[in-house]
Structures are given as C-alpha cells and as structure tokens.
Design a protein around this motif. Structure first.
Motif, PDB file in Angstrom:
ATOM      1  N   ASP A  49      42.868 196.589  32.781  1.00 35.03           N
ATOM      2  CA  ASP A  49      44.033 196.723  31.895  1.00 35.03           C
ATOM      3  C   ASP A  49      44.593 195.396  31.401  1.00 35.03           C
ATOM      4  OD1 ASP A  49      43.937 199.458  32.113  1.00 35.03           O
ATOM      5  OD2 ASP A  49      45.248 199.480  33.883  1.00 35.03           O
ATOM      6  N   GLU A  50      43.747 194.382  31.272  1.00 37.71           N
ATOM      7  CA  GLU A  50      44.265 193.143  30.702  1.00 37.71           C
ATOM      8  C   GLU A  50      44.082 193.241  29.189  1.00 37.71           C
ATOM      9  OE1 GLU A  50      43.865 188.698  32.293  1.00 37.71           O
ATOM     10  OE2 GLU A  50      42.124 189.302  31.137  1.00 37.71           O
ATOM     11  N   ARG A  51      45.156 193.006  28.439  1.00 39.08           N
ATOM     12  CA  ARG A  51      45.080 193.239  26.991  1.00 39.08           C
ATOM     13  C   ARG A  51      45.233 191.974  26.148  1.00 39.08           C
ATOM     14  NH1 ARG A  51      44.949 198.549  26.862  1.00 39.08           N
ATOM     15  NH2 ARG A  51      45.983 199.604  28.582  1.00 39.08           N
ATOM     16  N   VAL A  52      45.765 190.932  26.718  1.00 37.00           N
ATOM     17  CA  VAL A  52      46.056 189.747  25.901  1.00 37.00           C
ATOM     18  C   VAL A  52      45.500 188.484  26.547  1.00 37.00           C
ATOM     19  CG1 VAL A  52      48.172 190.686  24.895  1.00 37.00           C
ATOM     20  CG2 VAL A  52      48.275 189.386  27.048  1.00 37.00           C
TER      21      VAL A  52
ATOM     22  N   GLU B  65      46.961 184.756  27.273  1.00 37.78           N
ATOM     23  CA  GLU B  65      48.266 184.098  27.237  1.00 37.78           C
ATOM     24  C   GLU B  65      48.213 182.671  27.771  1.00 37.78           C
ATOM     25  OE1 GLU B  65      50.868 186.503  29.565  1.00 37.78           O
ATOM     26  OE2 GLU B  65      49.752 186.174  31.414  1.00 37.78           O
TER      27      GLU B  65
ATOM     28  N   GLU C 206      36.317 191.767  37.608  1.00 40.65           N
ATOM     29  CA  GLU C 206      37.058 192.172  36.418  1.00 40.65           C
ATOM     30  C   GLU C 206      38.504 192.503  36.771  1.00 40.65           C
ATOM     31  OE1 GLU C 206      35.282 195.449  34.352  1.00 40.65           O
ATOM     32  OE2 GLU C 206      36.918 195.605  32.896  1.00 40.65           O
TER      33      GLU C 206
ATOM     34  N   GLN D 185      38.080 186.835  30.128  1.00 41.71           N
ATOM     35  CA  GLN D 185      37.360 188.088  30.329  1.00 41.71           C
ATOM     36  C   GLN D 185      36.963 188.661  28.976  1.00 41.71           C
ATOM     37  OE1 GLN D 185      38.942 190.644  33.421  1.00 41.71           O
ATOM     38  NE2 GLN D 185      38.901 192.415  32.043  1.00 41.71           N
ATOM     39  N   GLY D 186      35.717 189.221  28.895  1.00 41.14           N
ATOM     40  CA  GLY D 186      35.264 189.825  27.641  1.00 41.14           C
ATOM     41  C   GLY D 186      33.758 190.001  27.665  1.00 41.14           C
TER      42      GLY D 186
ATOM     43  N   GLY E 264      37.996 187.678  20.765  1.00 43.96           N
ATOM     44  CA  GLY E 264      38.417 188.945  21.375  1.00 43.96           C
ATOM     45  C   GLY E 264      38.439 188.903  22.895  1.00 43.96           C
TER      46      GLY E 264
ATOM     47  N   THR F 153      40.332 188.145  26.681  1.00 39.93           N
ATOM     48  CA  THR F 153      41.641 188.211  27.324  1.00 39.93           C
ATOM     49  C   THR F 153      41.660 187.236  28.498  1.00 39.93           C
ATOM     50  OG1 THR F 153      40.945 189.956  28.840  1.00 39.93           O
ATOM     51  CG2 THR F 153      41.890 190.658  26.722  1.00 39.93           C
TER      52      THR F 153
ATOM     53  N   ARG G 227      34.146 188.405  33.895  1.00 40.12           N
ATOM     54  CA  ARG G 227      35.318 187.525  33.891  1.00 40.12           C
ATOM     55  C   ARG G 227      34.921 186.206  34.552  1.00 40.12           C
ATOM     56  NH1 ARG G 227      40.802 188.507  33.513  1.00 40.12           N
ATOM     57  NH2 ARG G 227      42.183 187.012  34.529  1.00 40.12           N
TER      58      ARG G 227
END
Ligand SMILES: [Zn+2]
Ligand SMILES: [Zn+2]
Length: 755
Positions: free
Chosen positions: A81-84, A86, A78, A46-47, A29, A31, A3
């Motif tokens: 549980d970050e999914r999006v 925004e 890191e 992050q990715g 892809g 977040t 991240r």
C-alpha cells in the motif's frame, strides 16, 4: 514489486539531490522515500524491476554540482500500500554533519531566468536554486536551514514560499531562495557610505563608473572585490598604485565564454572547468593583441581568467560589455574585506564607488585559482567552490586541529576519518591576517562542533600560526605536535593519493625551517607516516640579507656563487646588470658572513639561476624570477642539461658547482637565456631521478611551491616514470603551502594512531 534500499555517497547534500531523486522516481512511477544521511543520502524505492534498474542508472550520471562517488543497493521486502514517493525530513542530529557544500556558480536555468523579460526574477542579482548559489558564505551554523543562514532576515514572499515547499520545483528547500519582492537588494554608495542609488539603478551606476575608468568596490559572494576596466591601461595602473601592487598579475573576468575565447586560447577542458559550478580563476594562455591591456599581467604569457559566477557579476559584466580586472578587495598583505563597515574603512581610498547589498557574508571566501595541465588541473589557491569539501584522513585518531604555515595559510580540522580544510586565508604577514586565522579556527570548530584533542603546527617558532597553536594548546591543555615543513608537504601529497607505506618525497620550495635550524627547501625525504628521514638535499648556500633575497634574485645569485665558484666568477656584464653599487655590499656581507643564513632552498636556486641567466636581475614579487625562468624555458626546445656533483652516503647532497660552471659558460658564450632556462629545468629532472634512485622506493611524491611550475612537474614525472618510478603530484590541494595544514593534520593523526 521489488524494493531496494539505496545508499548514495558523494557531494549529495545541499546540491538538489533529493528533489532530483523525487522527480526521477515520479517519472518512472516508483514509490518510496529519500532522506539525508550522516554520510550522504539514503533512499528506499519500490516498483517494476526495469524501472528500478533505470532509476539506479539515472543516479549514477547526475550532473554537477551533484557528485555521486558511490551507490550501494540492497533488496528489501515489499511494502504494501505504498502510493507515493516522498522526501523525508532528516532528524536534527542527522543533518548536523560535516557535509557542507561550497558556493556554487549560477546554473544555466537561473541564468536563463534572469535574462528573460517577464520572468519574476528578470535582472534579479540574487537569483539561485538548489543547484546553485551561495552556501558556505552564508551558512552560520548547521544543520543547513534558512534560519541559520544570513537569509534569515528575508522572510519568503508567498511565491517563493510556494516554490520552496514544492518537491517538483527546482527551488524545493533551496535555503537561499529569494526574489525581487522578498530578497536582498543592491545599493550604490560613495566611499564612506553615502547612498547614491538603489536596485537596478545602482547596477547601472556601477557600470557607468567602470566605463569612466573608475575603480569599483563590489560586494561579491565571499567578500569585496576591486574592479576596473581591463581594456584601460590608465585604470589598471591607477589600481596598481592604490593597491600597492606593482607587477603581480591581476585576474580578469570576462562577460561570457566567447569574449574569453577572443582574448585567450582556451581548450575544451579549460572551458569545462571555467563553466563548472566551482567556476574558478583559470590561468590560460593569452592571445597576442587581445583587448586586455598588458598592464594586467606584465610579461606573463598566461592570464588569470574567469567567468561571472553570480547573477550580480553576470548583470554587471553584461552592462559593461567588456572584460574587467576583478581582484580581492584588500590593500597589499591584508585579508579581503567582507563586512560593509570594514570595506568602507579599508577600501575607501582604493575605490571610487561601492556596489553593495544587504545580504551579510558570514566568512570571507576568496576566488580559487587553478591551471589546466597536460594531465589534469592543478589547484594553486583553494577557496570558493572547493572549501570546505572534506577529504579522507588516514588514521582514525582523535580530532586534530592543524594551523598550517605562514604563507597561503589554511586551517585543517581532522575528525571522523576526514579532514576539512579551510578556504585559503592568504599570507599571515599582517595583524589582520593573524586575526583572520584565529577567527577561522573558532568558526571551523563551532561550525562542525568538534573539540580537538591534539594540535599541530610548523616547526618555525615565529609564524603567527605557530604562536596561535601554542596559545590554544596552553589554554586547552592539549598536546602540540610540531611538524617539519617539508615533512608536512610530503605527508600531504602521500595522503592525497592514499599511500600508506614509505614514499620518497621531493619537497621543493622557498622556505621551511629544518630540524637542524637551517632553512630547507631542496629536500629528498623518506616519509613514512608520522616519521621522516632526510636522504638528500641541495648543498646549502648563504643568502645575503636573509628574507630580503626573496624579492631580490641577485642576492641569491651572489650567495650561490660564494658557495660554488666564488664571487669573482660573475661575468662583468652581469655585474653591471646587477648594479655595481648593489653588488659590492652583497660581496662584503658574504665576506663577513653577517646576516647570511644558509639555505638548501630550491626556490632560491631558481632565483639565483634566473638572475645569472640574465632573465630577472633586479627586484620583483616573490616567485616572479622563478616564473619568468619557467616561461623562458617553455619557449625553448629541449636540448641538453647541466651536471651535478653528488656527495655523501646516506644523505646525498647535491652540489650545484658543475651546474653553475656550465651555466656561466653558456651565458658567457652567448647561449640564449631561453636555452639556459630549459637546460636548468632538465638538470632538475636529473636531480629528481638521482634522489629517487638513492631513495630506492617505488612511489615518489612531489610537493612544494616549485611544483607550481608546470614544466618542471611534467619533466620530473616523465623522467621518473621512464625509470620505473610512480610519481604523484597534488590533485586535491595546492602544491604550495596551501597544503601544509592538511599535511600537519595527517602527520598528527598518524602519530595518534600509532601511539
Ligand atoms: Zn540555479
Ligand atoms: Zn520572493
């Protein structure tokens, strides 16, 4: 997963950066989030490591109007549980900041939309998105959100609202977003305001009027403009008479780049500038025999050309199908009209018909004017597309407000290590322009919520800007710093280039009050931050009639002769050209020394030489004689120069007597005026080198209206560089008095810093 925190600085607010980052992150892809920061934009992303690298690479090459100056990345732990990804809202405090985008020309996507039948915005003149459209001309206050713009009166329809809320849409958070269902509309009016047509009919009616040879007052982006058919000599002449503008060139808007190419020689670099988001007026070389009539810019090898920068201009130019003169909506010295009522009262006698709309303009912003020179663009008038972009201010002093000079007025506000320079406000010759200056001060202070702690102005007591500064200093009980005109010139150019130590400033212009009460303008100054010292100047000569000499070059010629070889040295042929009746009273005036202020102005030397070379003996607009001398010199090959006599020790006075003698000898022996003009330019490069050697400093800055002359600037830089000096010219601001407010702010800030 790795991240990173990324800090991006540059022009990144109000230009679609956040939705762009959103799309790039989604495509890779990643977040995280993005949000505005006081000095730019911050992200956490992050990715996969490779995706992060690719994302950082993407950020470095985003297209205009985004301009990324700096990207800093730092590793973070890191986040589970970050999914999006925004777009986060910024707090009100965080957006109430001096990062205000200028108005931006229509982007390719919006241009495509208005040209496509079946699109919601087909032929809609107020189409825009996050990458383009009005900004500074419609923002009432910060933070930049729709309720604080002149779009507040146009509630979004459901389709526009959907686009506005969708982070994947080009119109996500585009504050001026509009469509035919919910946005502003056109109307065609007779002088006085009687409505003739609406919407598309209004546009077609305006186009028909132009094709009939009529004058159209168009409510544009930053004010009213006057338009006529640029291929009709009659229409152009009529506009000149009505506007009381005899010979000064008009700018021409072309329907598209191809039409512009037909009329002018345009390089790739010039095309890039013309089609950039700033879309300025660019002085380009005219082709012989193009369809634009000579009356547009009499005797001028260049033409101020530009392309439609709003959908409204695009649609109008397309409907007319030919180039149009497009000039500020004003009479002579007045400022441009930008409110509907004042437009009718002030332009009612100038225009035959008005094409207006119901989107208010908050502040007048004129078109910018640039020229592409061999070493890059030169700004001649800084307004739309550039104002109010900030530049760094040397010294971290308290907030300072600088009121500028008298011509090409601007206001500068220095705070938090930066300077915001207002748009070009024109000359302060009329009460209306003095009002505009005062309103611009109020506007800038309210807009950026700054309380100045010191004020700066010119040394000249009679400028409207000086009088306003005195009133404000008294009302607010603040110190007022009076900055000598040419000191401000030199300080401005030095600050632009981040030069902190002492520099030699060659400040060459028409007029500026010196510390000795005489008019300066051919100056070599050592500028050391808040202080300066005069180390060279042109030997002063009298100007019979004072200010009248500005529009009558033979007055300067008479004064120059009186101070050098004597009035009797004027060749009889020139005396006839000057008009024997006009010459005798000038000589009498000089004999008696009445109304003959002395000046070291290089601008007036240009006028005098232009007259003596037989290039421009009579009357014209200010600067015309010097321009024609430049154009003549451009037509000649480099060959020879004219000598100077230097006098004095610490202050090197350049006596032009030998120059005048050699020049008159050339004239008497039939040397072509072009060659005379060229030799004079070479002599000025010699003068620059003489003063640079005397100054003995490695850095030389060039400022003042004379350096609008591309040939002169090029020759001086070349000459100085060949002798080992580093010569710097203006890049971010105009060399003319449009840079003075910036220079004053710089001097005041450095004084505060040192005290
Ligand atoms: Zn757009
Ligand atoms: Zn809508």
């Amino acid at each position: 997963m790795p991240r990173v925190r990324i800090a991006v600085r540059g022009i990144v607010q109000g230009v679609g950066f956040r939705p762009t980052a959103f799309r790039l992150a989604a495509a890779r892809g990643l977040t995280g989030w993005v949000r505005n920061h006081p000095e730019g934009v911050d992200l956490e992303v992050q990715g996969a490591a490779a995706s992060l690298q690719a994302f950082l690479a993407d950020l470095a090459v985003l297209p205009a109007p985004i301009r990324v100056d700096q990207v800093e990345a730092e590793a973070l732990p890191e986040v589970a549980d970050e999914r999006v990804f925004e777009i986060r809202a910024s707090g009100a405090g965080e957006t109430a900041l001096p990062v205000v985008p200028p108005d931006l020309a229509t982007c390719p996507d919006c241009a495509q939309e208005i040209a496509t039948p079946g699109e919601r915005r087909h032929r809609y003149p107020f189409t825009n998105c996050t990458y383009c459209g009005p900004r500074y001309t419609l923002i009432e206050s910060l933070p930049y959100d729709r309720p604080r713009t002149t779009m507040k009166g146009f509630p979004l329809c459901s389709d526009c609202a959907k686009e506005y809320r969708d982070p994947s849409d080009r119109r996500f958070h585009a504050q001026p977003v509009a469509c035919p269902a919910c946005g502003p509309q056109l109307r065609l009016e007779a002088p006085g305001g009687l409505r003739l047509a609406e919407r598309d009919d209004a546009l077609r009616g305006a186009a028909e009027a132009l094709l009939r040879g009529e004058t159209l007052a168009l409510k544009g982006l930053g004010g009213y403009q006057l338009l006529v058919d640029a291929t009709s000599a009659g229409a152009v002449q009529r506009l000149r008479q009505r506007k009381r503008r005899e010979e000064k060139p008009f700018a021409v808007m072309f329907p598209n780049p191809e039409a512009l190419q037909d009329a002018c020689d345009v390089s790739d670099a010039e095309t890039a500038l013309l089609t950039s988001p700033a879309a300025p007026i660019l002085l380009v070389r005219r082709r012989k025999g193009g369809i634009v009539v000579p009356e547009v810019a009499p005797g001028n090898p260049r033409l101020g050309a530009f392309l439609p920068y709003t959908p409204l201009h695009r649609l109008l130019l397309e409907a007319v199908g030919r180039p149009l003169v497009c000039t500020s909506g004003n009479l002579a010295d007045e400022p441009m009209a930008f409110r509907d009522d004042e437009a009718h009262s002030r332009l009612g006698t100038l225009a035959d018909v008005f094409l207006a709309h119901d989107r208010p303009i908050v502040r007048p912003v004129d078109d910018s004017v640039l020229r592409m020179d061999a070493d890059g663009p030169t700004l001649l008038r800084r307004a739309r597309g550039y104002a109010p972009l900030a530049v760094p201010l040397p010294g971290e002093g308290p907030p300072v407000l600088a009121l500028g000079a008298h011509q090409k007025a601007t206001v500068a506000l220095g705070f938090q290590g930066r300077v915001v320079l207002s748009q070009h406000l024109g000359d302060l010759a009329s009460p209306e322009s003095a009002d505009l200056l005062a309103r611009t001060v109020d506007d800038l202070l309210a807009f950026f919520r700054v309380r100045p702690e010191r004020l700066a102005c010119d040394l000249h007591p009679d400028y409207a800007s000086t009088r306003l500064a005195e009133r404000l200093a008294a009302a607010w009980n603040l110190p007022l710093i009076r900055v000598q005109h040419h000191h401000a010139h030199g300080a401005a150019c030095a600050a632009e280039h981040g030069l902190r130590g002492p520099v030699l400033a060659l400040a060459w212009d028409g007029t500026g009050l010196g510390t000795d009460g005489t008019i300066w303008g051919g100056e070599a100054l050592i500028v050391d931050g808040p202080a300066f010292r005069r180390v060279g100047h042109l030997k002063p000569f009298p100007l019979p009639g004072g200010e009248a000499a500005v529009k009558e070059p033979r007055r300067s010629a008479a004064g120059l002769l009186a101070a050098t070889l004597g009035l009797e040295a004027l060749p009889p042929a020139l005396r006839d050209a000057f008009g024997a009746g006009a010459w005798a009273p000038l000589c009498a005036m000089l004999d008696r020394g009445v109304n003959c202020p002395r000046t070291s102005s290089l601008g007036r030397l240009f006028d005098a030489v232009s007259a003596l070379a037989g290039i421009h003996p009579e009357r014209g607009f200010e600067g015309q004689a010097a321009m024609e001398l430049e154009f003549a010199a451009e037509r000649a090959a480099p060959e020879g120069t004219y000598p100077w006599a230097f006098q004095g020790g610490a202050v090197r006075v350049a006596d032009p007597s030998p120059l005048v003698e050699a020049l008159l000898h050339d004239v008497a022996t039939g040397t072509a005026p072009e060659v005379v003009a060229r030799r004079f330019h070479a002599a000025l490069a010699d003068l620059a080198l003489g003063w640079a050697r005397h100054g003995g400093l490695p850095d030389v800055v060039l400022s003042g209206g004379c350096f609008q002359n591309a040939l002169l600037t090029g020759l001086v830089i070349e000459r100085l560089a060949a002798a080992g000096f580093r010569a710097h010219r203006h890049r971010a601001f105009p060399p003319n008095d449009g840079c003075i407010a910036f220079g004053q702010a710089t001097v005041a800030a450095l004084q505060a810093h040192g005290s």
